[in-house]
Design a protein around this motif. Structure first.
Motif, PDB file in Angstrom:
ATOM      1  N   LEU A  25       0.975  13.054   3.521  1.00 44.82           N
ATOM      2  CA  LEU A  25       1.509  13.394   4.846  1.00 44.82           C
ATOM      3  C   LEU A  25       2.942  13.899   4.723  1.00 44.82           C
ATOM      4  O   LEU A  25       3.308  14.922   5.315  1.00 44.82           O
ATOM      5  CB  LEU A  25       1.473  12.172   5.764  1.00 44.82           C
ATOM      6  CG  LEU A  25       0.110  11.754   6.329  1.00 44.82           C
ATOM      7  CD1 LEU A  25       0.249  10.460   7.109  1.00 44.82           C
ATOM      8  CD2 LEU A  25      -0.443  12.844   7.224  1.00 44.82           C
ATOM      9  N   LEU A  26       3.743  13.179   3.939  1.00 42.56           N
ATOM     10  CA  LEU A  26       5.147  13.576   3.812  1.00 42.56           C
ATOM     11  C   LEU A  26       5.274  14.918   3.097  1.00 42.56           C
ATOM     12  O   LEU A  26       6.074  15.777   3.498  1.00 42.56           O
ATOM     13  CB  LEU A  26       5.931  12.493   3.069  1.00 42.56           C
ATOM     14  CG  LEU A  26       6.141  11.211   3.882  1.00 42.56           C
ATOM     15  CD1 LEU A  26       6.816  10.139   3.059  1.00 42.56           C
ATOM     16  CD2 LEU A  26       6.954  11.512   5.131  1.00 42.56           C
ATOM     17  N   THR A  83      12.046   3.116   9.669  1.00 39.71           N
ATOM     18  CA  THR A  83      11.194   2.356   8.748  1.00 39.71           C
ATOM     19  C   THR A  83      11.489   0.867   8.871  1.00 39.71           C
ATOM     20  O   THR A  83      10.570   0.041   8.950  1.00 39.71           O
ATOM     21  CB  THR A  83      11.450   2.821   7.302  1.00 39.71           C
ATOM     22  OG1 THR A  83      11.383   4.235   7.262  1.00 39.71           O
ATOM     23  CG2 THR A  83      10.428   2.241   6.361  1.00 39.71           C
ATOM     24  N   LEU A  96       2.297   3.600   5.476  1.00 39.33           N
ATOM     25  CA  LEU A  96       2.148   4.502   6.617  1.00 39.33           C
ATOM     26  C   LEU A  96       3.329   4.389   7.585  1.00 39.33           C
ATOM     27  O   LEU A  96       3.616   5.337   8.318  1.00 39.33           O
ATOM     28  CB  LEU A  96       0.822   4.226   7.333  1.00 39.33           C
ATOM     29  CG  LEU A  96      -0.394   4.725   6.532  1.00 39.33           C
ATOM     30  CD1 LEU A  96      -1.689   4.285   7.180  1.00 39.33           C
ATOM     31  CD2 LEU A  96      -0.369   6.230   6.383  1.00 39.33           C
ATOM     32  N   ALA A  97       4.031   3.237   7.569  1.00 37.21           N
ATOM     33  CA  ALA A  97       5.252   3.141   8.383  1.00 37.21           C
ATOM     34  C   ALA A  97       6.321   4.070   7.821  1.00 37.21           C
ATOM     35  O   ALA A  97       7.039   4.742   8.575  1.00 37.21           O
ATOM     36  CB  ALA A  97       5.757   1.697   8.401  1.00 37.21           C
ATOM     37  N   VAL A  98       6.382   4.120   6.475  1.00 40.53           N
ATOM     38  CA  VAL A  98       7.318   5.054   5.852  1.00 40.53           C
ATOM     39  C   VAL A  98       6.940   6.486   6.223  1.00 40.53           C
ATOM     40  O   VAL A  98       7.801   7.316   6.552  1.00 40.53           O
ATOM     41  CB  VAL A  98       7.312   4.873   4.316  1.00 40.53           C
ATOM     42  CG1 VAL A  98       8.259   5.856   3.664  1.00 40.53           C
ATOM     43  CG2 VAL A  98       7.689   3.444   3.951  1.00 40.53           C
ATOM     44  N   ALA A  99       5.627   6.771   6.214  1.00 43.21           N
ATOM     45  CA  ALA A  99       5.177   8.127   6.561  1.00 43.21           C
ATOM     46  C   ALA A  99       5.550   8.463   7.999  1.00 43.21           C
ATOM     47  O   ALA A  99       6.006   9.577   8.292  1.00 43.21           O
ATOM     48  CB  ALA A  99       3.666   8.242   6.366  1.00 43.21           C
ATOM     49  N   GLY A 151       9.174   9.110   8.106  1.00 39.98           N
ATOM     50  CA  GLY A 151       9.436  10.357   7.399  1.00 39.98           C
ATOM     51  C   GLY A 151       9.034  11.572   8.222  1.00 39.98           C
ATOM     52  O   GLY A 151       9.751  12.573   8.263  1.00 39.98           O
ATOM     53  N   ALA A 188       0.038   8.455   2.796  1.00 46.75           N
ATOM     54  CA  ALA A 188       1.429   8.570   3.260  1.00 46.75           C
ATOM     55  C   ALA A 188       2.161   9.640   2.471  1.00 46.75           C
ATOM     56  O   ALA A 188       2.869  10.480   3.034  1.00 46.75           O
ATOM     57  CB  ALA A 188       2.133   7.216   3.121  1.00 46.75           C
ATOM     58  N   LEU A 193      -6.368   2.724  10.357  1.00 44.34           N
ATOM     59  CA  LEU A 193      -5.565   1.815  11.180  1.00 44.34           C
ATOM     60  C   LEU A 193      -6.350   1.333  12.404  1.00 44.34           C
ATOM     61  O   LEU A 193      -5.765   1.025  13.434  1.00 44.34           O
ATOM     62  CB  LEU A 193      -4.279   2.511  11.628  1.00 44.34           C
ATOM     63  CG  LEU A 193      -3.295   2.844  10.511  1.00 44.34           C
ATOM     64  CD1 LEU A 193      -2.136   3.663  11.027  1.00 44.34           C
ATOM     65  CD2 LEU A 193      -2.792   1.572   9.862  1.00 44.34           C
ATOM     66  N   LEU A 198      10.093  -0.474  12.106  1.00 45.75           N
ATOM     67  CA  LEU A 198       8.637  -0.610  12.126  1.00 45.75           C
ATOM     68  C   LEU A 198       8.163  -1.804  11.295  1.00 45.75           C
ATOM     69  O   LEU A 198       7.029  -2.246  11.441  1.00 45.75           O
ATOM     70  CB  LEU A 198       7.986   0.670  11.602  1.00 45.75           C
ATOM     71  CG  LEU A 198       7.893   1.809  12.613  1.00 45.75           C
ATOM     72  CD1 LEU A 198       7.394   3.075  11.956  1.00 45.75           C
ATOM     73  CD2 LEU A 198       6.968   1.424  13.753  1.00 45.75           C
ATOM     74  N   HIS A 199       9.029  -2.313  10.414  1.00 40.12           N
ATOM     75  CA  HIS A 199       8.625  -3.467   9.611  1.00 40.12           C
ATOM     76  C   HIS A 199       8.989  -4.791  10.266  1.00 40.12           C
ATOM     77  O   HIS A 199       8.622  -5.850   9.772  1.00 40.12           O
ATOM     78  CB  HIS A 199       9.255  -3.388   8.216  1.00 40.12           C
ATOM     79  CG  HIS A 199       8.512  -2.468   7.313  1.00 40.12           C
ATOM     80  ND1 HIS A 199       8.793  -1.132   7.223  1.00 40.12           N
ATOM     81  CD2 HIS A 199       7.470  -2.683   6.481  1.00 40.12           C
ATOM     82  CE1 HIS A 199       7.974  -0.574   6.368  1.00 40.12           C
ATOM     83  NE2 HIS A 199       7.156  -1.480   5.902  1.00 40.12           N
ATOM     84  N   ALA A 235      15.342   8.149   9.633  1.00 37.47           N
ATOM     85  CA  ALA A 235      14.074   7.750   9.024  1.00 37.47           C
ATOM     86  C   ALA A 235      14.173   6.343   8.453  1.00 37.47           C
ATOM     87  O   ALA A 235      13.256   5.529   8.622  1.00 37.47           O
ATOM     88  CB  ALA A 235      13.679   8.750   7.933  1.00 37.47           C
ATOM     89  N   ASP A 277      -3.724   4.057   1.214  1.00 37.17           N
ATOM     90  CA  ASP A 277      -2.688   4.246   2.237  1.00 37.17           C
ATOM     91  C   ASP A 277      -1.473   4.951   1.653  1.00 37.17           C
ATOM     92  O   ASP A 277      -0.914   5.860   2.267  1.00 37.17           O
ATOM     93  CB  ASP A 277      -2.262   2.885   2.814  1.00 37.17           C
ATOM     94  CG  ASP A 277      -3.275   2.370   3.818  1.00 37.17           C
ATOM     95  OD1 ASP A 277      -4.120   3.180   4.245  1.00 37.17           O
ATOM     96  OD2 ASP A 277      -3.223   1.188   4.157  1.00 37.17           O
TER      97      ASP A 277
END
Lengths: 310, 95
Positions: free
Chosen positions: A12-13, A107, B7-10, B13, A9, A46, A110-111, A103, A5
């Motif tokens: 992706l970034l 983040t 993936l939450a960071v992604a 981002g 990630a 996911l 989302l947590h 961002a 993961d």
């Protein structure tokens, strides 16, 4: 498995940063396509395989084809630009600060986990038996939240009509440049398989990952392959058959909703005994409309014909 | 669940980078790419949110993402048609 993961990630970034900062527009587009494929991979992880299929077929595949087609039609070097780096000037610095704050806040958000679970999802899973299909996402799309999908078909049609209006001044007898870049064998080898996969995906949508959108996109991909290998091409004229197929998805969906009002008493409610056949009928008409709309968005013409036909 | 979800960071981002590109890029195709980056971040965030349900992923956000993907592609295709038309009109003016 967090290692994978984390790697996804990070990639992706990096790809997103590359997509924004690459000087050449072509590099930016290629970074975007690769990002779409990696995103699909992360969605498989996911527990969203049907969305991964849709992203790979529509978001990366067809959108990629559209982007590259547009890049090809632009004058050479058009769209090459270097955007300022965050520390080059006040404006970039301010924008960077704002985007970083956004961002970080996202983040954090989302947590956080809310106390109460999402009720709509629980309700959908509870009433899955009434939907006529076993796949929860298909049930939500075609039954529980059918309005969304119907209006979505409307948006797709509107986008197509808008595109055709913009491209229409192309004189009717213009010879489109030969698009044959791929050997014809490619189509002969892969086309039957692609068609099979596309139809299977539409059919499978009722009980496993798949559905009208994924299948339709794969079928549209088959059409793009036919055009790229020189078997077909866009046509300035369209027939009523094509128009009927394009509007078919939205029409069948609306009619099925309207005609059953006397039986069920509500728009887009389906009687228990008929629900599965109706779902399958809607799914196939939607898939055909989606496939044709996406293909015509690619050719930018109202019709299609075999190459060489007049 | 403890610790940071990569993936939450992604997702966050992607939204941040997309917004940055949208603010600073001048060419229309690049802006469309940036909006799509932002959108991809939103989709990823929705899919992460869908996992909060105890018994299996929540189908409602999944359906929203599927709808969103198709709408995003439709809107982008229309935007690209505008770009092509603009390029052609400019080309006609110059010749």
């Amino acid at each position: 498995m967090t290692a994978l993961d984390s790697l996804l990630a990070l990639l992706l970034l990096l790809l997103a940063a590359r997509c924004v900062s690459a000087r050449s527009l072509l590099q930016a587009i290629v970074a975007f396509i690769v990002l779409g494929l990696l995103l699909a991979l992360s969605w498989v992880r996911l527990e969203a395989p049907d969305l991964a299929l849709a992203e790979a077929a529509i978001g990366a595949g067809l959108l990629g084809v559209l982007l590259l087609g547009t890049w090809r039609s632009l004058p050479l070097g058009h769209g090459n630009e270097r955007i300022p780096l965050p520390w080059q000037g006040l404006r970039p610095a301010l924008i960077t600060t704002g985007c970083t704050v956004l961002a970080v806040l996202l983040t954090v958000a989302l947590h956080q986990h809310p106390e109460q679970a999402a009720m709509s999802g629980l309700a959908a899973l509870d009433q899955l038996d009434a939907a006529g299909v076993d796949q929860p996402v298909t049930a939500v799309l075609l039954n529980f939240r059918a309005y969304d999908t119907l209006l979505e078909m409307g948006v797709l049609l509107m986008a197509l009509i808008g595109t055709l209006m913009l491209d229409s001044p192309l004189p009717r007898d213009t010879e489109l440049p030969a698009r044959t870049m791929l050997p014809a064998t490619l189509a002969q080898l892969f086309l039957p398989l692609i068609l099979l996969i596309g139809l299977y995906l539409v059919w499978a949508g009722a009980y496993s990952p798949g559905g009208a959108f994924q299948g339709g996109a794969v079928l549209a991909g088959a059409g793009v392959l036919l055009i790229l290998t020189g078997f077909g091409e866009g046509d300035g004229r369209d027939g009523w058959v094509l128009r009927a197929l394009l509007a078919g998805g939205a029409l069948v969906f609306t009619l099925a909703g309207l005609l059953l009002i006397p039986v069920t008493g509500a728009f887009m409610a389906y009687p228990q005994g008929l629900v599965t056949p109706i779902m399958v009928l809607i799914e196939f008409s939607l898939a055909l409309s989606i496939a044709l709309s996406l293909l015509l968005l690619y050719t930018g013409t109202p019709g299609l014909r075999r190459r060489g036909e007049r | 669940m403890t610790g940071i979800e990569p993936l939450a960071v992604a997702a966050a981002g992607l939204m941040g980078i997309g917004l940055y590109g949208f603010c600073l890029c001048r060419h229309a195709v690049r802006r469309l790419l940036s909006i799509n980056l932002f959108g991809n971040g939103v989709f990823l965030a929705l899919i992460l949110i869908a996992r909060r349900l105890p018994d299996g992923p929540d189908p409602v956000p999944h359906a929203m993402v599927l709808t969103g993907i198709v709408i995003a592609v439709s809107a982008t295709a229309f935007g690209l048609a505008l770009v092509r038309r603009q390029a052609r009109t400019r080309g006609d003016d110059e010749t």
